[in-house]
Enzyme design. Sequence first.
Site, PDB file in Angstrom:
ATOM      1  N   HIS A  93       0.386   4.495   4.197  1.00  0.00           N
ATOM      2  CA  HIS A  93      -0.303   5.200   3.128  1.00  0.00           C
ATOM      3  C   HIS A  93       0.149   6.663   3.052  1.00  0.00           C
ATOM      4  O   HIS A  93       0.432   7.177   1.972  1.00  0.00           O
ATOM      5  CB  HIS A  93      -1.812   5.138   3.355  1.00  0.00           C
ATOM      6  CG  HIS A  93      -2.375   3.756   3.252  1.00  0.00           C
ATOM      7  ND1 HIS A  93      -3.736   3.497   3.211  1.00  0.00           N
ATOM      8  CD2 HIS A  93      -1.775   2.537   3.175  1.00  0.00           C
ATOM      9  CE1 HIS A  93      -3.940   2.202   3.109  1.00  0.00           C
ATOM     10  NE2 HIS A  93      -2.766   1.591   3.102  1.00  0.00           N
ATOM     11  N   SER A 111       0.808  -1.218   0.000  1.00  0.00           N
ATOM     12  CA  SER A 111       0.000   0.000   0.000  1.00  0.00           C
ATOM     13  C   SER A 111       0.842   1.270   0.000  1.00  0.00           C
ATOM     14  O   SER A 111       0.462   2.266  -0.620  1.00  0.00           O
ATOM     15  CB  SER A 111      -0.934  -0.005   1.214  1.00  0.00           C
ATOM     16  OG  SER A 111      -1.771  -1.140   1.203  1.00  0.00           O
TER      17      SER A 111
END
Length: 302
Positions: free
Chosen positions: A253, A207
């Site tokens: 993220h 991610s």
Amino acid sequence: MDHAAAGPPDAGSPGAHSLPGCYRHPDRETGIRCTRCERPICTDCMVNASVGFHCPDCAAGRTPGATGPAPSASRPRTLAGGTVAADPRLVTKVLIGVNLALLLVQLSVGDRFTQRLELLGQAYITFPGPVEGVAEGQWYRLLTAMFLHSSYMHILFNMLGLWWLGGPLEGALGRARFLALYFCSGLAGSALTYLIAEPNQPSLGASGAIFGLFGATAALARRLNADMRPVVILLAINLVFTFTWANIAWQAHVGGLVAGAVIGYAMLHAPRERRALVQYGTCALVLVVVVGLTLLRTVQLT
């Protein structure tokens, strides 16, 4: 005294005009010459160039002493200055393949494989047993965690994002620059996770790198003066999921997104005369920050 007019010389006489033969096929007359080495070439041997034609040797860079522009000088370049590849999605496909292959290994070997490579600050994996994690010198976890996933849905969403975002970015940046973006973004996400998350909380997934591609995609849209609303909307949706769903390492993220935006902007807006220096210099600065954050957290934990 009248003189008879001289007729044209016989084609076989020494004075007859004839074209040179191709240097590879001497029996074929040709009026075409290589623009680099000036050797005659026939239509079967000539290679299209930005100016004129090249012989096969010059096109492959094998002709010593050629005076014209080198073949590399006329190769088309990507928006960021990289070499245009025949398959602009090759690296993206390879990265997806590596992630899928490691998922198969995870499923085959089990938790002991995942626990050895996932991102972990400092904790006991088995008790009694040694304390493990990045703080214990296992820095490789910052990298290996980028290629591991916890479920089919986890890898599905990440690989879809890699496919949708990676292809256009790889085509715009070129393979080397795209790889630098991907790995620097992923490492930045891992470093921020290591710095902020609980040291005994394991983390894994691509991610961080995928959010780095989001940041670079925004920079690409700006560079092309394209409509940024689709990118902003998609990014906003992903950020909502990041901060509302359980068991998501939001630090990865955010770290990847910031790094990707910075690197993407540098890649696509660097001045032509100092392009490589600015592009790879920015990647180096991001890696310096990664190392700095990792050292800081390691000192805190030890």
